[in-house]
Design a protein around this motif. Structure first.
Motif, PDB file in Angstrom:
ATOM      1  N   ILE A  42      90.237 -54.705  21.163  1.00  0.00           N
ATOM      2  CA  ILE A  42      90.270 -55.958  21.423  1.00  0.00           C
ATOM      3  C   ILE A  42      91.426 -56.151  22.662  1.00  0.00           C
ATOM      4  N   ALA A  43      92.580 -55.530  22.298  1.00  0.00           N
ATOM      5  CA  ALA A  43      93.586 -55.606  23.163  1.00  0.00           C
ATOM      6  C   ALA A  43      93.596 -54.908  24.297  1.00  0.00           C
ATOM      7  N   GLU A  44      92.777 -53.625  24.360  1.00  0.00           N
ATOM      8  CA  GLU A  44      92.292 -52.760  25.442  1.00  0.00           C
ATOM      9  C   GLU A  44      91.349 -53.515  26.504  1.00  0.00           C
ATOM     10  N   SER A  45      90.244 -54.393  25.795  1.00  0.00           N
ATOM     11  CA  SER A  45      89.301 -54.963  26.304  1.00  0.00           C
ATOM     12  C   SER A  45      90.012 -56.091  27.185  1.00  0.00           C
ATOM     13  N   PHE A  46      91.035 -56.773  26.510  1.00  0.00           N
ATOM     14  CA  PHE A  46      91.495 -57.905  27.280  1.00  0.00           C
ATOM     15  C   PHE A  46      92.195 -57.554  28.591  1.00  0.00           C
ATOM     16  N   VAL A  47      92.778 -56.089  28.705  1.00  0.00           N
ATOM     17  CA  VAL A  47      93.416 -55.933  29.767  1.00  0.00           C
ATOM     18  C   VAL A  47      92.590 -55.087  30.915  1.00  0.00           C
ATOM     19  N   ALA A  48      91.455 -54.561  30.320  1.00  0.00           N
ATOM     20  CA  ALA A  48      90.663 -53.718  31.145  1.00  0.00           C
ATOM     21  C   ALA A  48      89.564 -54.597  31.471  1.00  0.00           C
ATOM     22  N   MET A  49      88.934 -55.338  30.887  1.00  0.00           N
ATOM     23  CA  MET A  49      87.571 -55.973  31.564  1.00  0.00           C
ATOM     24  C   MET A  49      87.879 -56.757  32.866  1.00  0.00           C
ATOM     25  N   PRO A  50      88.972 -57.278  33.454  1.00  0.00           N
ATOM     26  CA  PRO A  50      89.038 -57.849  34.795  1.00  0.00           C
ATOM     27  C   PRO A  50      88.807 -56.643  35.536  1.00  0.00           C
ATOM     28  N   PHE A  51      89.141 -55.411  35.475  1.00  0.00           N
ATOM     29  CA  PHE A  51      88.986 -54.453  36.563  1.00  0.00           C
ATOM     30  C   PHE A  51      87.290 -54.283  36.837  1.00  0.00           C
ATOM     31  N   LEU A  52      86.664 -54.495  35.697  1.00  0.00           N
ATOM     32  CA  LEU A  52      85.077 -54.241  35.622  1.00  0.00           C
ATOM     33  C   LEU A  52      84.437 -55.562  36.319  1.00  0.00           C
ATOM     34  N   LEU A 103      87.199 -47.566  36.036  1.00  0.00           N
ATOM     35  CA  LEU A 103      88.493 -48.008  36.171  1.00  0.00           C
ATOM     36  C   LEU A 103      88.890 -49.043  34.791  1.00  0.00           C
ATOM     37  N   ALA A 104      88.146 -49.388  34.227  1.00  0.00           N
ATOM     38  CA  ALA A 104      88.306 -50.347  32.831  1.00  0.00           C
ATOM     39  C   ALA A 104      88.603 -49.159  31.717  1.00  0.00           C
ATOM     40  N   TRP A 105      87.877 -48.200  31.642  1.00  0.00           N
ATOM     41  CA  TRP A 105      88.209 -46.998  30.682  1.00  0.00           C
ATOM     42  C   TRP A 105      89.545 -46.575  30.990  1.00  0.00           C
ATOM     43  N   ALA A 106      89.915 -46.162  32.138  1.00  0.00           N
ATOM     44  CA  ALA A 106      91.240 -45.585  32.500  1.00  0.00           C
ATOM     45  C   ALA A 106      92.375 -46.514  32.154  1.00  0.00           C
ATOM     46  N   VAL A 151      93.901 -37.186  33.088  1.00  0.00           N
ATOM     47  CA  VAL A 151      92.678 -38.318  33.076  1.00  0.00           C
ATOM     48  C   VAL A 151      92.856 -39.196  34.507  1.00  0.00           C
ATOM     49  N   SER A 152      93.989 -39.434  34.620  1.00  0.00           N
ATOM     50  CA  SER A 152      94.440 -40.393  35.794  1.00  0.00           C
ATOM     51  C   SER A 152      93.860 -39.810  37.129  1.00  0.00           C
ATOM     52  N   LEU A 182      90.855 -40.898  39.791  1.00  0.00           N
ATOM     53  CA  LEU A 182      91.082 -41.028  41.297  1.00  0.00           C
ATOM     54  C   LEU A 182      90.188 -40.078  42.079  1.00  0.00           C
ATOM     55  N   ALA A 183      89.923 -38.911  41.390  1.00  0.00           N
ATOM     56  CA  ALA A 183      88.886 -37.887  42.231  1.00  0.00           C
ATOM     57  C   ALA A 183      87.477 -38.516  42.197  1.00  0.00           C
ATOM     58  N   GLY A 184      87.264 -39.193  40.996  1.00  0.00           N
ATOM     59  CA  GLY A 184      85.975 -39.698  40.841  1.00  0.00           C
ATOM     60  C   GLY A 184      85.580 -40.965  41.846  1.00  0.00           C
ATOM     61  N   LEU A 185      86.665 -41.557  42.060  1.00  0.00           N
ATOM     62  CA  LEU A 185      86.366 -42.909  42.748  1.00  0.00           C
ATOM     63  C   LEU A 185      86.966 -42.687  44.253  1.00  0.00           C
ATOM     64  N   ARG A 186      87.150 -41.419  44.451  1.00  0.00           N
ATOM     65  CA  ARG A 186      87.761 -41.122  46.017  1.00  0.00           C
ATOM     66  C   ARG A 186      86.785 -41.698  46.970  1.00  0.00           C
ATOM     67  N   ASP A 187      85.584 -41.549  46.904  1.00  0.00           N
ATOM     68  CA  ASP A 187      84.586 -41.646  47.933  1.00  0.00           C
ATOM     69  C   ASP A 187      84.288 -43.082  47.923  1.00  0.00           C
ATOM     70  N   ARG A 188      84.708 -43.808  46.909  1.00  0.00           N
ATOM     71  CA  ARG A 188      84.368 -45.433  46.960  1.00  0.00           C
ATOM     72  C   ARG A 188      85.512 -46.145  47.402  1.00  0.00           C
ATOM     73  N   TRP A 189      86.818 -45.835  46.954  1.00  0.00           N
ATOM     74  CA  TRP A 189      87.963 -46.639  47.265  1.00  0.00           C
ATOM     75  C   TRP A 189      88.723 -45.896  48.209  1.00  0.00           C
ATOM     76  N   MET A 190      89.007 -44.639  48.119  1.00  0.00           N
ATOM     77  CA  MET A 190      90.039 -43.981  48.919  1.00  0.00           C
ATOM     78  C   MET A 190      89.796 -43.319  50.294  1.00  0.00           C
ATOM     79  N   THR A 191      88.486 -43.686  50.739  1.00  0.00           N
ATOM     80  CA  THR A 191      88.645 -43.126  52.062  1.00  0.00           C
ATOM     81  C   THR A 191      87.773 -44.209  53.064  1.00  0.00           C
ATOM     82  N   ALA A 192      88.028 -44.263  54.186  1.00  0.00           N
ATOM     83  CA  ALA A 192      87.476 -45.271  55.336  1.00  0.00           C
ATOM     84  C   ALA A 192      86.224 -45.009  55.318  1.00  0.00           C
ATOM     85  N   SER A 193      85.341 -46.263  55.672  1.00  0.00           N
ATOM     86  CA  SER A 193      83.852 -46.050  55.786  1.00  0.00           C
ATOM     87  C   SER A 193      83.636 -45.828  57.235  1.00  0.00           C
TER      88      SER A 193
END
Length: 282
Positions: A157-167, A215-218, A266-267, A271-282
């Motif tokens: 419950i505690a982890e869901s409370f802080v992680a759900m907003p990311f999703l 993001l929520a899992w991390a 894990v972190s 970041l490596a998994g989300l690099r193409d979506r969040w870390m690079t310019a379109s």
């Protein structure tokens, strides 16, 4: 070779020669120095963690009973919290992105509040809401005999409370970018609103759901403040990896470093998994 149109037709020069080399502008010294200091400031603690890691005893540390229990509980609880966030957060993101209702802006602000709320405050709020004497928890205890605080369920419950907003933020942004005309076309063909969501919208926003889930899992994996306040720090039952790091730092620094390395790995993977979506310019 250069070709110039005849006079009167508007002289336009066309150059077929090699392209000119782009000259990179010099970096101003007043920007270079603070930028370099910032880079060192951010990387130095991570480098120190790697340099001081007990690489020789790392396998034995990571396979000890206490560390393995914390690791196993963290992975299971973070996965469960992500599942809860998916089941509840995706419909909430759809409501925020696709429907109009009074106070929608306020609801969106409240949904994102756990992102900026100190985690310990979130844990206190969960205690006041779901504790044995809480607003809802007292009825759960009186009617069903359910006590949530200081249990493994409280960790989820505690982890869901802080992680759900990311999703929710990730999925809502993807929904706003998706073309709603596909859903409208499905509706004109006789599909219900839910069928259009299930058969048309979900495949369209699948990348956003995947990114938000990671993001929520991390975030759930690294949660500390709300967990220790609402669930406590009981080995084998509520002691997750961040709590184990905090406890081991006082008794066994090598184990604390080993657990920290796992969280760091894990972190980096996230970041490596989300690099193409969040870390690079379109």
């Amino acid at each position: 070779m250069t070709k110039v149109d005849e006079p009167g037709a508007g002289a336009v020069a066309v150059t077929d020669g090699p392209r000119r080399r782009r000259v990179r502008p010099a970096v101003p010294l007043p920007l270079l120095l603070p930028g370099a200091v910032a880079l060192v400031f951010l990387l130095l603690p991570l480098l120190a963690l790697l340099l001081r890691a007990p690489w020789g005893s790392l396998p034995s540390l990571l396979t000890s009973t206490e560390v393995w229990q914390a690791l196993q509980l963290s992975l299971l609880s973070a996965t469960a919290a992500t599942a809860v966030s998916l089941v509840l957060g995706v419909p909430l993101a759809w409501l925020l992105a696709r429907t109009e209702f009074p106070g929608r802006g306020l609801v969106r602000a409240l949904v994102t509040l756990p992102l900026v709320l100190p985690p310990v405050v979130g844990g206190v709020a969960l205690l006041l809401a779901l504790g044995r004497n809480g607003v809802v928890g007292q009825w759960l205890d009186a009617w069903f005999g359910i006590t949530l605080p200081f249990t493994t369920t409280a960790v989820v419950i505690a982890e869901s409370f802080v992680a759900m907003p990311f999703l929710v933020i990730s999925v809502e942004g993807t929904l706003r970018a998706a073309d709603p005309r596909f859903e409208e076309a499905a509706a004109t063909l006789g599909a219900s609103r839910f069928t259009a969501f299930r058969r048309v919208t979900l495949p369209l926003i699948a990348p956003g759901i995947a990114a938000g889930s990671v993001l929520a899992w991390a975030r759930a994996l690294g949660e500390f403040g709300a967990t220790i306040t609402f669930a406590g720090n009981f080995p084998g039952r509520t002691q997750t990896m961040p709590l184990a790091v905090y406890l081991a730092l006082q008794n066994d620094p090598d184990a604390a470093i080993a657990l920290s390395l796992v969280l760091l790995a894990v972190s980096i993977a996230v970041l490596a998994g989300l690099r193409d979506r969040w870390m690079t310019a379109s």
